[in-house]
Design a protein around this motif. Structure first.
Motif, mmCIF file in Angstrom:
data_model
loop_
_atom_site.group_PDB
_atom_site.id
_atom_site.type_symbol
_atom_site.label_atom_id
_atom_site.label_comp_id
_atom_site.label_asym_id
_atom_site.label_seq_id
_atom_site.Cartn_x
_atom_site.Cartn_y
_atom_site.Cartn_z
ATOM 1 N N THR A 96 112.006 56.213 81.445
ATOM 2 C CA THR A 96 113.155 55.780 83.056
ATOM 3 C C THR A 96 112.776 55.117 83.897
ATOM 4 O OG1 THR A 96 113.441 58.678 81.830
ATOM 5 C CG2 THR A 96 114.018 57.484 84.832
ATOM 6 N N ALA A 97 113.613 54.567 84.108
ATOM 7 C CA ALA A 97 113.016 53.352 85.255
ATOM 8 C C ALA A 97 114.080 53.803 86.799
ATOM 9 C CB ALA A 97 114.081 52.209 85.175
ATOM 10 N N SER A 149 118.783 56.030 88.035
ATOM 11 C CA SER A 149 117.735 56.404 87.129
ATOM 12 C C SER A 149 118.252 56.000 85.825
ATOM 13 C CB SER A 149 116.869 57.688 87.410
ATOM 14 O OG SER A 149 117.042 58.318 87.382
ATOM 15 N N MET A 183 107.412 46.782 79.608
ATOM 16 C CA MET A 183 108.344 47.706 79.598
ATOM 17 C C MET A 183 108.802 47.696 78.464
ATOM 18 S SD MET A 183 111.020 47.122 83.132
ATOM 19 C CE MET A 183 112.636 47.841 83.067
ATOM 20 N N VAL A 206 115.536 52.911 79.701
ATOM 21 C CA VAL A 206 115.386 51.816 79.708
ATOM 22 C C VAL A 206 115.597 51.315 78.243
ATOM 23 C CG1 VAL A 206 114.465 49.234 79.752
ATOM 24 C CG2 VAL A 206 114.782 50.378 81.080
ATOM 25 N N TYR A 261 108.546 52.653 86.712
ATOM 26 C CA TYR A 261 109.081 52.400 85.435
ATOM 27 C C TYR A 261 107.610 53.816 85.226
ATOM 28 C CZ TYR A 261 109.861 51.335 80.190
ATOM 29 O OH TYR A 261 110.304 51.785 79.118
ATOM 30 N N ASP A 262 108.903 54.458 84.214
ATOM 31 C CA ASP A 262 107.680 56.172 84.012
ATOM 32 C C ASP A 262 106.938 56.183 84.855
ATOM 33 O OD1 ASP A 262 107.045 57.893 81.542
ATOM 34 O OD2 ASP A 262 105.356 56.596 80.957
#
Length: 579
Positions: free
Chosen positions: A455-456, A357, A448, A360, A332-333
């Motif tokens: 972005t995941a 991807s 998160m 989120v 995540y990121d």
């Protein structure tokens, strides 16, 4: 869009059969034999199916996913039930089946589950103690579905809280079961095992929610069981989990000659000395080989069942891995986190580039009803949802309906960072083409949420389904995996429709194992050479598909030896034992 009301299937009873009046869904777990991906099928001889019993006359909808465990004692077989197709007092419970004539089995008695509850696991044993002489049946109690309780034979739909614990019945006369103790302990219970040592009798059972999840009760007087021990991972400092992000919890157990063999999920197989059941002593646990000897990928874990050989030198240890693929990365990121891919969603390894991807979006809650999840505002977004209240497939359905391309479920605070493989159930259990889904720990979800909108990204690979492992346990402090057995579809890529993980196993007094393998049917394996087990018999319904949950090896009072199998969609199957 389907409404939840339409999915509360209205069913009317007639004198001879039950007729589905509204909302016919697709059958669960179709497929499993022949066809694309399985050009040759099993090569061993076929078992002889000599008898069968299906509840409700084999009604295809009422039986879909209904039957679970199977056990037997004397002239009777006992089968448990799930909350599929619905949670109903007319469906859930224990069915006792007269198998004295195995070619013509017949229902002898039905023991309904408690309201809002299912009896998934059933065990039967003969006790001879100073307080009881006869046969007892132990049924596990777990909350059923979402707690809704439509009745097949009456009007109305209500919300009924499910019940926990175990229920103990006197089945000395199997046609007239008599309750001895109902709802002993309050935790939801998934599995149990009964044994007698001298003049005392005991029961080991698994709590679905407690950290010390290995529970032992003295049932010398089954009318008044006494909890005498509760142990688990926190008590065993040498317990090892060598699966990244793995979870250590009890799923099932077997007790033989004063030793308990515990299926402890990602921690492998745990051995306990229970010669003094009040003071269980940790003896050792197994580790998963890395890389996995058959997939040559990272091990997936999911240790589900463990049964010792008659001499106690080996353990037949089976994984219940419903996910044919696994994640090779989750971030995540740009920051990596532990995550597990769902078993019922579109696998990442099947997507272009074996990757997925998106941005989120925090949905604000558990996402269990229409409107709970706000509509996606852009293509490629991923819904972040909290664990709780409803089935994972409910959350997936409403996220997909709201326009998301994927979803992530974060564990709740109570269960912390334990990771699980999400499975489907309830109203949307049979949905196909489900968007990719992932499960993360509580702290990952909170991280998160604190920086939402990034972005995941995930990558995945095919690693096959769960299969059988043979463990050498002659030295419990150094348990060694020496052999493996997999059916023809475990590593077929792309996999044909169906679930191709193994489920349960029993062994005879020699070196033969009998395995229920969901869509790959019933399998009989010779492990006289534990390093090279060989399949010697099988049964698989190539035309209609198989979906085997349970297996039990049983000798009738007449001396006839049988293999009993429970097909989730068909009921009890009885095979002649050729060994």
């Amino acid at each position: 869009m389907r409404s939840r009301a339409l999915n509360r299937w209205l069913i009317a009873a007639t004198a001879g059969s039950m007729i589905l009046a509204l909302g016919l869904p697709a059958l669960a777990h179709e497929g499993g034999g022949g066809g694309e991906g399985d050009p040759e099928g099993p090569t061993s001889p076929e078992l002889e199916l000599i008898g069968s019993y299906s509840p409700f006359g084999g009604h295809p909808v009422l039986n879909a996913g209904l039957t679970t465990d199977v056990w037997a004692h004397g002239n009777y077989a006992y089968i448990g039930s799930f909350d599929e197709p619905i949670c109903s007092l007319d469906l859930t419970g224990i069915r006792i089946i007269d198998i004295s004539d195995p070619t013509d089995p017949a229902l002898a008695a039905f023991v309904p589950a408690k309201p809002g509850t299912r009896n998934n696991d059933v065990k039967v044993a003969h006790l001879e103690t100073k307080h009881f002489s006869g046969d007892i049946m132990v049924a596990s109690n777990e909350p059923c579905g979402n707690g809704f309780l439509p009745r097949l034979t009456g009007a109305g739909v209500g919300f009924i809280p499910g019940q926990g614990g175990v229920s103990i019945w006197d089945v000395t006369n199997p046609r007239k079961p008599r309750p001895l103790k109902q709802n002993f302990v309050s935790d939801p219970i998934h599995n149990s095992f009964i044994w007698q040592d001298g003049d005392r009798a005991y029961m080991m059972f698994v709590s679905d929610v407690a950290v010390r999840d290995v529970l032992i009760a003295d049932i010398t007087k089954p009318q008044a069981p006494k909890l005498i021990a509760a142990v688990g991972g926190p008590d065993w400092p040498d317990l090892s989990v060598n699966i990244p992000g793995g979870a250590a919890f009890l799923h099932d157990m077997w007790v033989q000659d004063g030793i308990a063999y515990l299926s402890y999920w990602d921690a492998g197989m745990v051995m306990l000395d229970v010669s003094d059941p009040r003071n269980p002593v940790y003896m050792g646990d197994s580790d998963y080989l890395d890389p996995d000897p058959l997939s040559e990928k990272a091990p997936a874990g999911d240790g589900h069942v463990s049964v010792p050989s008659a001499d106690g030198n080996f353990v037949l240890f089976g994984d219940e891995d419903f996910a044919s693929g696994s994640l090779t990365s989750f971030s995540y990121d740009g920051t990596p986190y532990d995550a597990v891919e769902a078993a019922f969603t579109t696998p990442v390894y099947t997507l272009p580039g074996k990757s997925f991807s998106g941005e989120v979006v925090w949905t604000g809650g558990v996402g269990c009803e229409a409107g709970d999840i706000p509509d996606a505002t852009d293509d490629g977004q991923i819904a972040l949802i909290q664990r709780g209240v409803c089935f994972f497939s409910d959350k997936a359905h409403w996220a997909q309906e709201a326009g998301y391309d994927g979803f992530i479920v974060a564990n709740d605070a109570a269960r912390g960072d334990t990771l699980i493989t999400m499975a489907s159930g309830g109203d949307f259990a049979d949905d196909t083409g489900v968007i990719p889904g992932f499960f993360v720990g509580y702290s990952t979800g909170e991280a998160m949420k604190a920086d939402i909108g990034k972005t995941a990204a995930m990558t995945g690979e095919f690693d096959g389904w769960g299969y059988l492992r043979i463990l050498d346990v002659t030295d419990p402090s150094d348990i060694e995996e020496v052999g493996q057995d997999a059916t023809e579809n475990v590593f077929t890529n792309p996999p044909p429709p169906g679930d191709y993980t193994m489920h349960n196993v029993v062994v005879d007094t020699g070196t033969t194992a009998y395995i229920s393998w969901y869509a790959d049917g019933m399998r009989v394996v010779d492990f006289s050479d534990p390093t090279d087990p060989t399949e010697i018999w099988h049964y698989k319904d190539e035309e209609h598909g198989s979906n085997y949950w349970g297996v039990y090896l049983h000798t009738l009072p007449s001396g006839e030896q049988l293999i009993l199998g429970s097909d989730r969609d068909k009921g009890l199957h009885i095979f002649a034992d050729p060994v």
